[in-house]
Design an enzyme around this catalytic site. Structure first.
Site, short mmCIF file in Angstrom:
data_model
loop_
_atom_site.label_atom_id
_atom_site.label_comp_id
_atom_site.label_asym_id
_atom_site.label_seq_id
_atom_site.Cartn_x
_atom_site.Cartn_y
_atom_site.Cartn_z
CD GLU A 127 -3.05 0.96 0.42
OE1 GLU A 127 -2.47 1.66 -0.42
OE2 GLU A 127 -4.24 1.15 0.73
CG ASP A 128 -0.98 4.82 -1.37
OD1 ASP A 128 -1.67 4.13 -0.59
OD2 ASP A 128 -1.49 5.67 -2.13
CB ILE A 129 -0.45 6.49 2.55
CG1 ILE A 129 -0.49 7.29 3.85
CG2 ILE A 129 -1.62 6.84 1.68
CD1 ILE A 129 -0.17 8.77 3.63
CG ASP A 176 -5.81 8.76 6.78
OD1 ASP A 176 -6.45 8.79 7.83
OD2 ASP A 176 -5.54 9.80 6.16
CG PHE A 186 -3.61 15.22 1.83
CD1 PHE A 186 -4.48 14.16 1.99
CD2 PHE A 186 -3.23 15.57 0.54
CE1 PHE A 186 -4.99 13.47 0.89
CE2 PHE A 186 -3.73 14.89 -0.57
CZ PHE A 186 -4.61 13.84 -0.38
CG ASP A 223 -4.31 10.96 -6.09
OD1 ASP A 223 -4.19 10.15 -5.15
OD2 ASP A 223 -5.42 11.34 -6.52
NE ARG A 226 -2.50 8.94 -9.35
CZ ARG A 226 -3.10 8.44 -8.28
NH1 ARG A 226 -2.39 7.99 -7.27
NH2 ARG A 226 -4.41 8.41 -8.18
P1 5GP Z 1 -7.61 4.74 4.90
O1 5GP Z 1 -8.62 3.80 4.37
O2 5GP Z 1 -6.48 4.07 5.66
O3 5GP Z 1 -8.25 5.83 5.73
O4 5GP Z 1 -7.01 5.51 3.69
C1 5GP Z 1 -6.10 4.93 2.87
C2 5GP Z 1 -6.10 5.50 1.47
O5 5GP Z 1 -6.41 6.89 1.46
C3 5GP Z 1 -4.72 5.39 0.89
O6 5GP Z 1 -4.60 4.18 0.18
C4 5GP Z 1 -4.61 6.61 0.02
O7 5GP Z 1 -5.09 6.31 -1.27
C5 5GP Z 1 -5.52 7.62 0.65
N1 5GP Z 1 -4.76 8.57 1.52
C6 5GP Z 1 -4.74 8.60 2.88
N2 5GP Z 1 -3.95 9.57 3.34
C7 5GP Z 1 -3.42 10.16 2.24
C8 5GP Z 1 -2.49 11.24 2.05
O8 5GP Z 1 -1.95 11.87 2.98
N3 5GP Z 1 -2.20 11.55 0.77
C9 5GP Z 1 -2.75 10.91 -0.31
N4 5GP Z 1 -2.38 11.32 -1.50
N5 5GP Z 1 -3.62 9.90 -0.17
C10 5GP Z 1 -3.95 9.54 1.09
MG MG Z 2 -4.42 3.95 -1.82
#
Ligand code: 5GP
Ligand code: MG
Length: 188
Positions: A108-110, A112, A162, A169, A175
């Site tokens: 995964e990239d990130i 949250d 963020f 993105d 990106r």
């Molecule tokens: P979650 O489901 O953990 O709340 O969110 C995860 C997804 O939200 C990530 O896979 C990513 O696509 C997007 N996301 C969460 N935080 C960020 C951020 O700081 N920057 C970007 N570009 N995407 C984020």
């Molecule tokens: Mg994602």
């Protein structure tokens, strides 16, 4: 040219903070690959499942540091609209080869709130892998709501920032940036 200057030229805005430049990202990716090489040294073939789109650059860099045999698949998951999670995760599965009895690593990239990764882990578990681990380039530990799933490999911990660049993105933009920056306001 300094990274900051290059970014201003590339994206035409100054309202950002440089968090990780390309060199720092590269170094951390190498260290993650070292751990994965070590942990999967005895695995026959590691199945990597990349979560599109945000992880595409991270995966491309990471797999080129691996010394073990891998198969790479992709899955699409989205819950974000602009800077805000919608709270609903939609998964688009590509036609996987079987995961039954395989060692699987989700990339995964990130992370949250953790909602996306929890949904994905539950989805993959259903497919009967031998083992399942998760690797994320970024994680926001203070924002995690879902305590259910363990993240095995994490590149960097973030506060409530963020971030964009290196695959990530803001409404499909940025990106292509080689560095990771925090956007300081939510105007496009
Ligand atoms: P979650 O489901 O953990 O709340 O969110 C995860 C997804 O939200 C990530 O896979 C990513 O696509 C997007 N996301 C969460 N935080 C960020 C951020 O700081 N920057 C970007 N570009 N995407 C984020
Ligand atoms: Mg994602």
């Amino acid at each position: 040219m300094k990274a900051e200057e290059q970014i201003i030229n590339q994206i035409g805005r100054k309202d950002f903070r440089l968090l990780f430049n390309d060199g720092e990202l590269k170094e951390r990716v190498k260290a993650l690959a070292y751990e994965i090489n070590r942990d999967f040294a005895n695995s026959k073939t590691l199945k990597i499942i990349g979560v599109l789109k945000g992880s595409f650059i991270f995966i491309a860099d990471l797999v080129r540091e691996l010394k073990i045999p891998v198969h790479i698949e992709f899955i699409t998951a989205s819950s974000y609209s602009k800077m805000q999670s919608t709270g609903i995760v939609s998964i688009r599965e590509n036609t996987f080869t079987t995961l039954q009895g395989k060692d699987v690593l989700i990339i995964e990239d990130i992370i949250d709130s953790g909602l996306t990764i929890k949904t994905l882990v539950d989805f993959i578990k259903e497919k009967g892998p031998n083992s399942l681990k998760v690797c994320a380039l970024f994680m926001k530990p203070d924002k995690i709501k879902e305590s259910i799933c363990k993240i095995d490999y994490v590149g960097f911990h973030l506060k409530d920032e963020f971030v964009v660049g290196y695959g990530l993105d803001f409404d499909q933009r940025y990106r292509e940036l080689p560095h990771v920056i925090e956007l300081l306001n939510s105007e496009l």
